[in-house]
Design a protein around this motif. Structure first.
Motif, PDB file in Angstrom:
ATOM      1  N   LYS A   1       4.663  23.474   7.847  1.00  0.00           N
ATOM      2  CA  LYS A   1       5.344  24.562   7.145  1.00  0.00           C
ATOM      3  C   LYS A   1       4.382  25.742   7.050  1.00  0.00           C
ATOM      4  CE  LYS A   1       7.786  25.732   2.860  1.00  0.00           C
ATOM      5  NZ  LYS A   1       8.951  26.265   3.595  1.00  0.00           N
TER       6      LYS A   1
ATOM      7  N   SER B   1      11.315  29.429   7.239  1.00  0.00           N
ATOM      8  CA  SER B   1      11.752  28.727   6.032  1.00  0.00           C
ATOM      9  C   SER B   1      11.848  27.212   6.211  1.00  0.00           C
ATOM     10  CB  SER B   1      13.116  29.263   5.582  1.00  0.00           C
ATOM     11  OG  SER B   1      14.085  29.074   6.603  1.00  0.00           O
ATOM     12  N   SER B   2      11.719  26.736   7.449  1.00  0.00           N
ATOM     13  CA  SER B   2      11.856  25.297   7.691  1.00  0.00           C
ATOM     14  C   SER B   2      10.506  24.663   8.026  1.00  0.00           C
ATOM     15  CB  SER B   2      12.842  25.049   8.836  1.00  0.00           C
ATOM     16  OG  SER B   2      12.399  25.692  10.017  1.00  0.00           O
ATOM     17  N   GLU B   3      10.511  23.345   8.086  1.00  0.00           N
ATOM     18  CA  GLU B   3       9.320  22.596   8.488  1.00  0.00           C
ATOM     19  C   GLU B   3       9.450  22.289   9.975  1.00  0.00           C
ATOM     20  OE1 GLU B   3       9.929  19.369   5.931  1.00  0.00           O
ATOM     21  OE2 GLU B   3       9.340  20.447   4.103  1.00  0.00           O
TER      22      GLU B   3
END
Length: 229
Positions: free
Chosen positions: A165, A183-185
């Motif tokens: 992240k 915004s995501s992993e």
């Protein structure tokens, strides 16, 4: 006649002893010839360098900036032994420095710094950059993706990390460049990796310890600063 026989026996014994001595000498020579020799030599200085460093894999852009290429670099083994988070921080700092092998290009924007050590929680690594990561990036969807996955693929070379992240100034950022979101992993992506490998020799590799991260960079950022959109 008896005397002649004695002389003959003595001569035969002498010949047998000479033959045995000759055979033993030849055997020793053959044994010496069969002794293996090594063609690999390394001096004490080179051995010391290898003992003090450990190889790691980093990912940088190719010359066209369309694919990632591995660079094998050596880092200080003392830093690597401090733990997974320390080693992860070392990898990111090495990425910021840029490639050392020929034919590779840097992807993390100039002026970007790591705000603090990389943290790892449940095999998810969090990397917190200063705002230059976005402000100084030239843009373009392909280049933005290469930048992200240069970090992700480098860190997921470690068995302790499965996803990464990326945050900016300690906060999640929705938009990076050209619809690439942070915004995501991110999981590992091998589809954008070129099979070529860049190799940096141990004596060419430097290392900035994690402890040298400038704490003023963190202190200068207001706590209420809004995340970049």
């Amino acid at each position: 006649m008896k005397k002649f026989r004695v002389i003959a026996v003595i001569m035969i014994l002498a010949l047998v002893m000479c033959s045995c001595g000759s055979a033993k000498t030849n055997g020793d020579e053959m044994e010496e010839d069969l002794t293996p020799t090594s063609s690999l030599t390394i001096d004490e200085e080179e051995a010391a360098v290898l003992n003090e460093k450990v190889p790691v894999v980093l990912y940088f852009g190719d010359e066209q900036q369309t694919k990632l290429i591995k660079e094998i670099r050596y880092v200080d083994i003392k830093e690597a032994k401090k733990g997974a988070e320390t080693l992860a921080s070392v990898l990111v700092k090495e990425l910021i420095k840029g490639p050392k092998a020929e034919g590779l290009t840097p992807l993390i924007p100039e002026g970007t710094t790591l705000r603090g050590p990389v943290t790892i929680d449940e095999r998810i690594a969090t990397v917190d950059f200063t705002k230059e990561f976005i402000d100084n990036h030239p843009g373009g969807k392909v280049l933005a993706e290469l930048t992200v996955y240069s970090i992700v693929n480098s860190l997921t070379e470690m068995k302790e990390i499965e996803r990464v992240k990326i945050t900016i100034n300690g906060k999640t950022t929705k938009n990076f460049k050209d619809n690439v979101t942070l915004s995501s992993e991110f999981p590992r992506n091998d589809a954008i990796v070129n099979k070529e490998v860049g190799l940096v020799l141990p004596e060419d590799s430097g290392l900035t310890p994690v402890g040298s991260i400038d704490e003023d960079v963190i202190l200068d950022i207001p706590e209420d600063e809004e995340p970049l959109e």
